[in-house]
Design a protein around this motif. Structure first.
Motif, short mmCIF file in Angstrom:
data_model
loop_
_atom_site.label_atom_id
_atom_site.label_comp_id
_atom_site.label_asym_id
_atom_site.label_seq_id
_atom_site.Cartn_x
_atom_site.Cartn_y
_atom_site.Cartn_z
N VAL A 34 0.70 -1.22 -0.17
CA VAL A 34 0.45 0.26 -0.10
C VAL A 34 0.99 1.02 -0.12
CG1 VAL A 34 -1.97 0.86 1.30
CG2 VAL A 34 -2.20 -0.90 0.96
N GLU A 35 2.05 1.62 0.52
CA GLU A 35 2.81 2.64 0.64
C GLU A 35 3.79 2.40 0.09
OE1 GLU A 35 5.26 3.52 3.90
OE2 GLU A 35 4.20 2.39 5.77
N ILE A 36 4.18 1.40 -1.70
CA ILE A 36 4.18 1.41 -2.29
C ILE A 36 3.59 2.00 -3.42
CG2 ILE A 36 5.35 0.53 -4.18
CD1 ILE A 36 6.81 -1.52 -2.11
N PRO A 66 7.36 8.61 0.13
CA PRO A 66 7.53 7.16 0.83
C PRO A 66 6.41 7.25 1.91
CG PRO A 66 9.41 8.54 1.40
CD PRO A 66 8.71 8.80 0.26
N GLY A 67 5.91 6.33 3.16
CA GLY A 67 5.22 6.23 4.24
C GLY A 67 6.65 5.66 4.81
N ALA A 101 12.23 1.24 4.75
CA ALA A 101 13.24 -0.49 3.88
C ALA A 101 13.67 0.13 2.72
CB ALA A 101 11.57 -0.91 3.46
N GLN A 102 14.08 1.42 2.59
CA GLN A 102 13.98 2.19 2.19
C GLN A 102 15.69 2.04 2.02
OE1 GLN A 102 12.39 5.34 0.61
NE2 GLN A 102 11.41 4.45 -1.51
N ASP A 103 16.28 2.88 3.10
CA ASP A 103 17.18 3.27 4.34
C ASP A 103 18.02 2.12 3.74
OD1 ASP A 103 16.15 5.95 4.13
OD2 ASP A 103 15.67 5.98 6.13
N PHE A 133 9.14 -1.58 -5.97
CA PHE A 133 9.58 -1.35 -4.67
C PHE A 133 10.98 -0.67 -5.21
CE2 PHE A 133 13.41 -2.46 -1.84
CZ PHE A 133 13.44 -1.41 -1.18
N PHE A 134 11.93 -0.89 -6.56
CA PHE A 134 13.02 -1.09 -6.59
C PHE A 134 12.94 1.25 -7.82
CE2 PHE A 134 14.36 -5.50 -5.32
CZ PHE A 134 15.22 -4.45 -4.63
N ASP A 135 11.18 0.36 -8.40
CA ASP A 135 11.01 1.74 -9.25
C ASP A 135 11.19 3.13 -7.86
OD1 ASP A 135 10.66 1.02 -11.69
OD2 ASP A 135 8.51 0.48 -11.73
N VAL A 136 9.92 2.90 -7.00
CA VAL A 136 10.68 4.31 -5.70
C VAL A 136 11.72 4.07 -5.15
CG1 VAL A 136 7.94 4.40 -5.77
CG2 VAL A 136 9.53 3.08 -4.42
#
Length: 200
Positions: free
Chosen positions: A45-47, A56-57, A63-65, A91-94
């Protein structure tokens, strides 16, 4: 050293997550690592919101960090329509386009049949090459019939050993991302031109 496993499995339990866990355990046998697992199912949902509002939420940002600061990554996706899943790609797009530069990455996938094993080469490897990651030579694909078979354990051990070697070899040698100097193409060409008769 920090090892992050990115799993795009959807079911519980998930063969995709199981493969990620087995790969992480094998890496830890080669070199001690601190393992963190990012379950993309929990971030779906956050993605989606990140695509629509540009932010990003809290969980997605964490997760990105984790991925951006990892010393090594294991990425595992189920095969959907002969490629990685949409959730995996999203995920890798954002993720920031420079986040994986120089990071060792082990690519892996799960599927119902061995027919999809080339997904590692035609989909995952080009994606992480584009992101300028350092991709482990051995990818691991697990079809339904591979679980419990001898060949899977051998591939897991080989790929894990390669990732461990890259993590230990590159963690000290990898330059800070801000320290990379870009030399203009015209300047590179000028350096290749032969000197004239007078030495100039």
């Amino acid at each position: 050293m920090k090892l992050v496993v990115v799993s795009a499995g959807l079911s519980v339990p998930s063969s995709t997550r199981l493969l990620g866990d087995r790969l992480a355990a094998a890496v830890d046998r080669h070199t001690p690592v601190e393992v963190e697992v990012v379950e993309l199912r929990d971030l779906a949902v956050e993605i989606a919101h990140n695509f629509t509002n540009g932010f990003p939420g809290r969980a997605l940002s964490a997760a990105q960090d984790a991925v951006a600061n990892a010393d090594g990554l294991i990425v595992v996706t189920p095969v959907f329509s002969a490629s990685y899943s949409g959730l995996f790609k999203s995920f890798f797009d954002v993720l920031d386009k420079d986040a994986l530069e120089g990071t060792p990455v082990l690519i892996a996938a799960t599927g119902g049949t061995a027919r999809h094993s080339l997904v590692l080469e035609h989909a995952l490897r080009p994606l992480f090459a584009y992101l300028r990651a350092v991709i482990v030579p051995t990818g691991v694909y697990a079809a339904s019939e591979d679980w419990g078979a001898e060949g899977l354990d051998g591939r897991i051990e080989r790929a894990a050993g390669e990732l461990a070697a890259l993590m230990t070899g590159l963690s000290a040698a990898r330059p800070a991302k801000d320290d990379l100097e870009v030399v203009p193409f015209a300047q590179q060409l000028a350096a290749l031109q032969p000197a004239g008769p007078s030495g100039v």
